[in-house]
Enzyme design. Structure first.
Site, PDB file in Angstrom:
ATOM      1  N   LYS A  16      98.074   7.184 104.735  1.00  0.00           N
ATOM      2  CA  LYS A  16      96.614   6.125 105.307  1.00  0.00           C
ATOM      3  C   LYS A  16      97.022   4.788 105.484  1.00  0.00           C
ATOM      4  O   LYS A  16      97.900   4.245 105.171  1.00  0.00           O
ATOM      5  CB  LYS A  16      95.505   6.766 105.012  1.00  0.00           C
ATOM      6  CG  LYS A  16      95.325   8.028 105.437  1.00  0.00           C
ATOM      7  CD  LYS A  16      94.272   8.682 104.098  1.00  0.00           C
ATOM      8  CE  LYS A  16      93.527   9.949 104.098  1.00  0.00           C
ATOM      9  NZ  LYS A  16      92.634  10.452 103.506  1.00  0.00           N
ATOM     10  N   ARG A 121      99.477  17.328  95.795  1.00  0.00           N
ATOM     11  CA  ARG A 121      98.056  17.557  94.999  1.00  0.00           C
ATOM     12  C   ARG A 121      97.961  16.996  93.583  1.00  0.00           C
ATOM     13  O   ARG A 121      96.965  16.158  92.877  1.00  0.00           O
ATOM     14  CB  ARG A 121      97.261  19.003  95.130  1.00  0.00           C
ATOM     15  CG  ARG A 121      97.354  19.256  96.528  1.00  0.00           C
ATOM     16  CD  ARG A 121      95.878  18.836  98.024  1.00  0.00           C
ATOM     17  NE  ARG A 121      94.795  18.842  97.933  1.00  0.00           N
ATOM     18  CZ  ARG A 121      94.023  18.744  98.086  1.00  0.00           C
ATOM     19  NH1 ARG A 121      94.268  17.609  99.008  1.00  0.00           N
ATOM     20  NH2 ARG A 121      92.943  18.738  97.844  1.00  0.00           N
ATOM     21  N   THR A 127      90.149  13.490  96.072  1.00  0.00           N
ATOM     22  CA  THR A 127      89.393  12.577  97.309  1.00  0.00           C
ATOM     23  C   THR A 127      89.636  11.466  96.716  1.00  0.00           C
ATOM     24  O   THR A 127      89.062  10.067  97.374  1.00  0.00           O
ATOM     25  CB  THR A 127      88.645  13.634  98.005  1.00  0.00           C
ATOM     26  OG1 THR A 127      89.456  14.765  98.205  1.00  0.00           O
ATOM     27  CG2 THR A 127      88.453  12.534  98.687  1.00  0.00           C
ATOM     28  N   ARG A 138      95.823   7.413  93.777  1.00  0.00           N
ATOM     29  CA  ARG A 138      94.444   7.265  93.466  1.00  0.00           C
ATOM     30  C   ARG A 138      94.130   6.554  92.600  1.00  0.00           C
ATOM     31  O   ARG A 138      92.961   6.148  92.583  1.00  0.00           O
ATOM     32  CB  ARG A 138      94.006   8.450  94.418  1.00  0.00           C
ATOM     33  CG  ARG A 138      94.326   8.851  95.982  1.00  0.00           C
ATOM     34  CD  ARG A 138      93.441  10.199  95.845  1.00  0.00           C
ATOM     35  NE  ARG A 138      94.010  10.071  97.832  1.00  0.00           N
ATOM     36  CZ  ARG A 138      93.407  12.046  97.678  1.00  0.00           C
ATOM     37  NH1 ARG A 138      92.548  13.057  97.502  1.00  0.00           N
ATOM     38  NH2 ARG A 138      94.043  11.835  99.716  1.00  0.00           N
ATOM     39  N   ASN A 158      91.201   6.070 100.273  1.00  0.00           N
ATOM     40  CA  ASN A 158      92.358   6.627  99.380  1.00  0.00           C
ATOM     41  C   ASN A 158      93.660   7.109  99.430  1.00  0.00           C
ATOM     42  O   ASN A 158      94.602   7.795  99.176  1.00  0.00           O
ATOM     43  CB  ASN A 158      91.450   8.128  98.685  1.00  0.00           C
ATOM     44  CG  ASN A 158      91.839   9.119 100.266  1.00  0.00           C
ATOM     45  OD1 ASN A 158      92.346   9.195 101.193  1.00  0.00           O
ATOM     46  ND2 ASN A 158      90.845  10.090  99.570  1.00  0.00           N
ATOM     47  N   HIS A 161      97.056  11.243 102.283  1.00  0.00           N
ATOM     48  CA  HIS A 161      96.333  12.482 102.576  1.00  0.00           C
ATOM     49  C   HIS A 161      97.610  13.730 102.766  1.00  0.00           C
ATOM     50  O   HIS A 161      98.837  13.242 102.811  1.00  0.00           O
ATOM     51  CB  HIS A 161      96.150  12.999 104.452  1.00  0.00           C
ATOM     52  CG  HIS A 161      96.420  14.152 104.330  1.00  0.00           C
ATOM     53  ND1 HIS A 161      94.581  14.985 104.540  1.00  0.00           N
ATOM     54  CD2 HIS A 161      96.890  15.431 105.306  1.00  0.00           C
ATOM     55  CE1 HIS A 161      94.999  16.055 104.403  1.00  0.00           C
ATOM     56  NE2 HIS A 161      96.077  16.283 105.143  1.00  0.00           N
TER      57      HIS A 161
END
Length: 203
Positions: A16, A121, A127, A138, A158, A161
């Site tokens: 991001k 993930r 998140t 993160r 964060n 994605h």
């Protein structure tokens, strides 16, 4: 070529705008690459708000599920949600996401390998960065939280994605990449990861 083998599972990752601006591109790629996942597609894009909305609403149930999850998160923390309508809540979330995602360039990537979706993930982390485990992207590189983001009336920052499921990954990959932008190739490390017999190591 047996494309049904687990090693051909693919997932979408997007670095991001905050990840780009903080010069974390190489670090993010390294985290995924060193597990043995293979990068089969990558490009830099400056998304429009319309593109961002289309991305998040590829799943027609996204608004309902996201709104319900977000409202429940308020209740779990002993807070009173702004209202009880999950669609209205998800519209507020989407508005913030569009502004955040379209604020600058992003890097879209497709990673391939066994359990690609779940591995990515796990490496990415939860998140909410404040609650993400140390050792995740993160957890290691972001100090943001839902509280700070809500106080500032913005989306949580964060860095990355990552597709949530195999089905979601397929939808997202098809949205962000043309078929010819994805490359099928073999890495030497593939033999160590996937071949039934490892031959020709000793001279």
């Amino acid at each position: 070529m047996n494309k049904t083998h687990a090693k051909y599972e693919r997932t979408l990752v997007i670095i991001k705008p905050d990840g780009i601006q903080r010069s974390l591109i190489g670090e993010v790629i390294k985290r995924y690459e060193r597990t043995g996942l293979k990068l089969v597609g990558i490009k830099m894009v400056v998304p429009t708000q319309e593109m961002v909305e289309a991305h998040y609403t590829l799943d027609p149930e996204w608004k309902k599920k996201t709104g319900e999850k977000n409202l429940q998160a308020y209740r779990d923390k002993g807070l009173t949600p702004p209202h009880d309508d999950p669609i209205k809540q998800s519209d507020m979330i989407l508005m913030k996401l569009k502004k955040y995602f379209a604020s600058g360039p992003v890097i879209a990537m497709v990673w391939q390998g066994a359990h690609a979706v779940s591995i990515v993930r796990k490496i990415t982390g939860g998140t909410e960065p404040m609650l993400s485990d140390v050792g995740t992207i993160r957890g290691d590189y972001v100090i943001d939280s839902y509280k700070v983001a809500d106080d500032d009336v913005r989306a949580i920052r964060n860095i990355v994605h990552a597709s949530g499921t195999i089905a979601e990954a397929k939808l997202e990959i098809d949205y962000w990449f043309k078929k010819e932008e994805l490359v099928d190739y073999r890495l030497l490390v593939d033999a160590m990861l996937y071949d039934t017999d490892i031959d020709d190591i000793l001279e």
